[in-house]
Each structure stands twice: as structure tokens, then as C-alpha cells.
Design a protein around this motif. Structure first.
Motif, PDB file in Angstrom:
ATOM      1  N   PHE A 117       3.502  15.547   9.058  1.00  5.16           N
ATOM      2  CA  PHE A 117       3.449  16.003   7.674  1.00  5.16           C
ATOM      3  C   PHE A 117       2.853  14.927   6.777  1.00  5.16           C
ATOM      4  CE2 PHE A 117       5.186  16.752   3.440  1.00  5.16           C
ATOM      5  CZ  PHE A 117       5.061  18.125   3.289  1.00  5.16           C
ATOM      6  N   HIS A 118       3.107  13.660   7.103  1.00  3.79           N
ATOM      7  CA  HIS A 118       2.630  12.547   6.280  1.00  3.79           C
ATOM      8  C   HIS A 118       1.442  11.808   6.891  1.00  3.79           C
ATOM      9  CE1 HIS A 118       5.540  12.560   3.029  1.00  3.79           C
ATOM     10  NE2 HIS A 118       6.492  12.777   3.912  1.00  3.79           N
ATOM     11  N   ILE A 119       1.481  11.519   8.176  1.00  5.31           N
ATOM     12  CA  ILE A 119       0.438  10.658   8.752  1.00  5.31           C
ATOM     13  C   ILE A 119      -0.610  11.444   9.534  1.00  5.31           C
ATOM     14  CG2 ILE A 119       2.023   8.705   8.842  1.00  5.31           C
ATOM     15  CD1 ILE A 119       2.206   9.058  11.860  1.00  5.31           C
ATOM     16  N   GLY A 120      -0.427  12.748   9.646  1.00  2.00           N
ATOM     17  CA  GLY A 120      -1.401  13.569  10.346  1.00  2.00           C
ATOM     18  C   GLY A 120      -1.094  13.681  11.832  1.00  2.00           C
ATOM     19  N   GLU A 121      -1.530  14.758  12.440  1.00  2.00           N
ATOM     20  CA  GLU A 121      -1.206  15.019  13.843  1.00  2.00           C
ATOM     21  C   GLU A 121      -1.838  13.996  14.781  1.00  2.00           C
ATOM     22  OE1 GLU A 121      -2.062  19.023  14.912  1.00  2.00           O
ATOM     23  OE2 GLU A 121      -0.715  19.879  13.405  1.00  2.00           O
ATOM     24  N   PRO A 168       0.848  -1.198   0.000  1.00  2.00           N
ATOM     25  CA  PRO A 168       0.000   0.000   0.000  1.00  2.00           C
ATOM     26  C   PRO A 168       0.880   1.242   0.000  1.00  2.00           C
ATOM     27  CG  PRO A 168      -0.056  -1.109   2.142  1.00  2.00           C
ATOM     28  CD  PRO A 168       0.643  -2.031   1.202  1.00  2.00           C
ATOM     29  N   PHE A 169       0.616   2.166  -0.910  1.00  2.00           N
ATOM     30  CA  PHE A 169       1.550   3.270  -1.113  1.00  2.00           C
ATOM     31  C   PHE A 169       0.811   4.417  -1.778  1.00  2.00           C
ATOM     32  CE2 PHE A 169       4.971   5.507  -3.355  1.00  2.00           C
ATOM     33  CZ  PHE A 169       5.957   5.573  -2.371  1.00  2.00           C
ATOM     34  N   ARG A 170       0.629   5.505  -1.045  1.00  2.00           N
ATOM     35  CA  ARG A 170      -0.078   6.660  -1.589  1.00  2.00           C
ATOM     36  C   ARG A 170       0.277   7.888  -0.754  1.00  2.00           C
ATOM     37  NH1 ARG A 170      -4.589   4.023   1.259  1.00  2.00           N
ATOM     38  NH2 ARG A 170      -4.977   5.236   3.178  1.00  2.00           N
ATOM     39  N   GLN A 171      -0.111   9.030  -1.287  1.00  2.00           N
ATOM     40  CA  GLN A 171      -0.019  10.245  -0.498  1.00  2.00           C
ATOM     41  C   GLN A 171      -1.260  10.356   0.390  1.00  2.00           C
ATOM     42  OE1 GLN A 171       2.573  11.665   0.026  1.00  2.00           O
ATOM     43  NE2 GLN A 171       3.260  13.078  -1.565  1.00  2.00           N
ATOM     44  N   PRO A 172      -1.187  10.962   1.560  1.00  2.00           N
ATOM     45  CA  PRO A 172      -0.003  11.632   2.081  1.00  2.00           C
ATOM     46  C   PRO A 172       0.918  10.732   2.898  1.00  2.00           C
ATOM     47  CG  PRO A 172      -1.840  12.030   3.539  1.00  2.00           C
ATOM     48  CD  PRO A 172      -2.383  11.213   2.399  1.00  2.00           C
ATOM     49  N   GLU A 173       0.498   9.466   3.139  1.00  2.00           N
ATOM     50  CA  GLU A 173       1.278   8.636   4.059  1.00  2.00           C
ATOM     51  C   GLU A 173       2.635   8.211   3.500  1.00  2.00           C
ATOM     52  OE1 GLU A 173      -1.808   7.988   3.106  1.00  2.00           O
ATOM     53  OE2 GLU A 173      -3.125   7.720   4.845  1.00  2.00           O
ATOM     54  N   TRP A 174       2.680   8.048   2.160  1.00  2.00           N
ATOM     55  CA  TRP A 174       3.913   7.631   1.497  1.00  2.00           C
ATOM     56  C   TRP A 174       4.383   6.294   2.053  1.00  2.00           C
ATOM     57  CZ3 TRP A 174       5.186   9.601  -2.971  1.00  2.00           C
ATOM     58  CH2 TRP A 174       6.474   9.410  -3.508  1.00  2.00           C
ATOM     59  N   SER A 175       5.645   6.132   2.388  1.00  2.00           N
ATOM     60  CA  SER A 175       6.168   4.834   2.838  1.00  2.00           C
ATOM     61  C   SER A 175       5.649   4.439   4.211  1.00  2.00           C
ATOM     62  CB  SER A 175       7.694   4.850   2.840  1.00  2.00           C
ATOM     63  OG  SER A 175       8.186   5.891   3.667  1.00  2.00           O
ATOM     64  N   PHE A 178       9.349  18.494   9.428  1.00  2.00           N
ATOM     65  CA  PHE A 178       8.292  19.394   8.960  1.00  2.00           C
ATOM     66  C   PHE A 178       8.097  19.334   7.450  1.00  2.00           C
ATOM     67  CE2 PHE A 178      10.439  20.969  12.719  1.00  2.00           C
ATOM     68  CZ  PHE A 178       9.383  21.066  13.614  1.00  2.00           C
ATOM     69  N   GLY A 179       8.649  18.310   6.817  1.00  2.00           N
ATOM     70  CA  GLY A 179       8.499  18.148   5.380  1.00  2.00           C
ATOM     71  C   GLY A 179       9.817  18.213   4.644  1.00  2.00           C
ATOM     72  N   SER A 180      10.019  17.277   3.737  1.00  2.00           N
ATOM     73  CA  SER A 180      11.257  17.221   2.965  1.00  2.00           C
ATOM     74  C   SER A 180      11.399  18.439   2.061  1.00  2.00           C
ATOM     75  CB  SER A 180      11.280  15.954   2.112  1.00  2.00           C
ATOM     76  OG  SER A 180      11.159  14.804   2.912  1.00  2.00           O
ATOM     77  N   TYR A 181      12.613  18.929   1.925  1.00  2.00           N
ATOM     78  CA  TYR A 181      12.946  20.055   1.058  1.00  2.00           C
ATOM     79  C   TYR A 181      12.291  21.361   1.527  1.00  2.00           C
ATOM     80  CZ  TYR A 181      14.331  16.617  -2.607  1.00  2.00           C
ATOM     81  OH  TYR A 181      14.899  15.610  -3.337  1.00  2.00           O
ATOM     82  N   ARG A 182      11.802  21.418   2.770  1.00  2.00           N
ATOM     83  CA  ARG A 182      11.056  22.581   3.220  1.00  2.00           C
ATOM     84  C   ARG A 182      11.686  23.220   4.469  1.00  2.00           C
ATOM     85  NH1 ARG A 182       5.996  23.527   1.307  1.00  2.00           N
ATOM     86  NH2 ARG A 182       6.440  25.541   2.294  1.00  2.00           N
ATOM     87  N   PRO A 183      12.881  23.777   4.330  1.00  2.00           N
ATOM     88  CA  PRO A 183      13.479  24.463   5.482  1.00  2.00           C
ATOM     89  C   PRO A 183      12.637  25.631   5.969  1.00  2.00           C
ATOM     90  CG  PRO A 183      14.677  24.979   3.459  1.00  2.00           C
ATOM     91  CD  PRO A 183      13.748  23.844   3.138  1.00  2.00           C
TER      92      PRO A 183
END
Length: 302
Positions: free
Chosen positions: A66-70, A23-30, A107-112
Motif C-alpha cells: 500500500f505504501h512502498i509498492g508491490e 525523508p518523508f513523503r507519500q506514498p512511502e510515509w515512514s 491493505f491500508g489504514s482505516y480501510r477494512p
């Protein structure tokens, strides 16, 4: 350690999970596979080991709000991190393989620009607590700015894990000239290396960016460590197999098309350049699979 002192890391988990039907989708990703199909995660760990990986990385990269929710992070973040650590440890059991505990950008990849210093402990501590019983190395990976890498090191230290080696891997800006490598925050590689050398980091790596940029960053890092007389700190690299990402890109937006020129043998050519530039820890990031790790192992594990 291999005869020529090059340690082989594993490759990217995300694309392998997708390829194997996890199972693989946004927002959970891996992270979704950790929730619904941890056995597939274990199979991938074992496949990387069978192809020569000497260090495997826990599938904890996406276990952040950011991926799995608060809400899910608050209720399940620690237990999912513990499962990620246990799954990797079981795969490595009985083998000369170390487990690296992935501490992701919180806080998210590539998002300083999304970094919140006052929230680091609240997000990092559940991951550290869950992973700690299972890992041999801490790996703060895909770090876009110096401050977050330092904050993660401090969080690990405050929890009493100072004796466990701490590695930091920075992601580099791909859309600038490769002769001036910088973090995605715009901070220089030299400044990042100097900051890590003073923080007790044992290995500095570069990942989740282009192999061309990585080579130049390694050259700068090696020169900086020599100037600081800190040649005890190791360098490493694990690049992406997809095209350059611009300043506006966000990692894990989707599965990017792979570069046709980064098959296992071509990737090995870059790895050899990285070794010449000072890297003694080499693996792969997004799009780098077991077949790439096999090529690295055959070359370096002699």
C-alpha cells in the motif's frame, strides 16, 4: 514494569521523522526513512527511551505494498523489516526496554473494505520473518476489523512464534457517539475483545483515534473481560493528537493539524483516565512525541 504496574510505550514515529528532517513523503510515509535514513529512526527510538519508554515499536508500519509498492515489497520487504527490527533492537540494547514488532494493517489504514483474506500470508510472512529475530512482542496495530487481527495472529503462530506475547491494537470509529465505541469496520468493541480473548492474545489496546473514544472503549473492554473471566489479559491505549477522522478518512493521507488541547500535560490527564478505566499499557500514536512520553513516565514510572 513500573511500581504501579503501568508500562510506558513510545509515541508516534511519523511526525518525529518529519520534524527531524528525515525523508518523508507519500506514498512511502515512514518507510522512506527506513530506506534512506535509518540512523534517524534509531535516534528517535533512543529519544523515546531516554524520555521513559519501556517498549519501543519497530518502524515497519509502512512496509507494505500500500505504501512502498508491490515490486519493492517483493524484493525488499523482508530486508527492510529486518532492518527496522535491528534498528530498534540496537537502540534498546543494554536497557530494560522491550521491542514490539509492528504488524500493520496490510491493505491500508482505516480501510477494512480493502481487506483480502487470501493475501494475508503473502504480505505478513516477509514482515514476520524479518522482524522475528529482533522482537520481544508482536504488535498488530491500528487494526480496523477482527478478521485481520485474527489472521495476523494465525500467521505468527504458523511460523512458530507462539511463545512470543501477541498484542492487538484496534483503531476506533471517531465519527460516532463515544458512548457506543466500535472498530472502523463497525464491529463492536465487545465482540473484538471476546474474539481476541479466545485467540491467545495477551494484551488488547486501542490506538490511532481520539482519547475520548479510547476511554469509553477501555471501559467496555474491561467489563467484557470481567464477564469472560479473562482479567489476565491486559488493556492498553495510545491515542492520536489530531482531530477526529471521519469514516471517509484514510490514515497517513497527510500530517493533520494537532489539537491544541493535547499538549503533554493535557494528554497525561487522558492517560490517567485510561488507567482508571483499566489500561496498564499506555503510550502515544500520531502526533505524540517524546515530551508527551516524558510526562507519562514522570507520572507512572515511580
Amino acid at each position: 514494569m513500573t511500581q504501579n504496574n503501568t508500562v510506558i510505550l513510545d509515541g508516534g514515529l511519523g511526525r518525529e521523522l518529519k520534524r527531524r528532517g528525515a525523508p518523508f513523503r507519500q506514498p512511502e510515509w515512514s518507510a522512506l526513512a527506513m530506506m534512506e535514513a535509518p540512523d534517524i529512526v534509531g535516534d528517535i527510538h533512543r529519544d523515546f527511551i531516554q524520555n521513559g519508554a519501556q517498549v519501543i515499536t519497530t518502524n515497519s508500519y509502512s512496509l507494505v505494498p500500500f505504501h512502498i509498492g508491490e515490486q519493492k515489497f517483493e524484493t525488499e520487504g523482508r530486508s527492510l523489516a529486518a532492518l527496522a527490527g535491528l534498528t530498534a533492537r540496537q537502540a534498546a540494547s543494554g536497557k530494560a526496554v522491550q521491542v514490539a514488532g509492528s504488524l500493520p494493517p496490510l491493505f491500508g489504514s482505516y480501510r477494512p473494505d480493502l481487506y483480502q483474506a487470501d493475501q494475508v500470508k503473502a504480505l505478513a510472512l516477509p514482515l514476520i520473518e524479518g522482524l522475528a529475530p529482533h522482537v520481544d512482542i508482536w504488535l498488530a496495530e491500528t487494526q480496523s476489523l477482527i478478521s485481520e487481527a485474527l489472521a495476523l495472529k494465525n500467521a505468527v503462530d504458523e511460523m512458530g512464534h507462539q511463545q512470543t506475547p501477541f498484542w492487538v491494537s484496534f483503531t476506533l470509529e471517531d465519527s460516532v457517539a463515544v458512548d457506543t465505541p466500535s472498530l472502523r469496520s463497525g464491529e463492536s468493541v465487545a465482540d473484538a475483545v471476546e474474539a481476541m480473548s479466545g485467540a491467545g492474545v495477551s494484551t488488547i489496546l486501542f490506538n490511532c483515534c481520539q482519547p475520548e473514544t479510547v476511554e469509553t472503549a477501555l471501559q467496555v473492554a474491561s467489563s467484557t473481560l470481567k464477564q469472560l473471566q479473562r482479567e489476565d489479559i491486559k488493556l492498553g491505549a495510545y491515542a492520536n493528537a489530531f482531530p477526529p477522522q471521519t469514516k471517509e478518512a484514510t490514515a497517513n493521507d497527510g500530517l493533520d493539524e494537532l489539537r491544541e488541547d493535547l499538549n503533554p500535560q493535557e494528554y497525561l490527564v487522558w492517560a490517567q483516565k485510561w488507567q482508571t478505566a483499566g489500561a496498564s499499557v499506555i503510550g502515544g500514536c500520531c502526533g505524540i512525541g517524546p515530551e508527551h512520553i516524558h510526562a507519562l513516565s514522570r507520572q507512572f514510572n515511580i
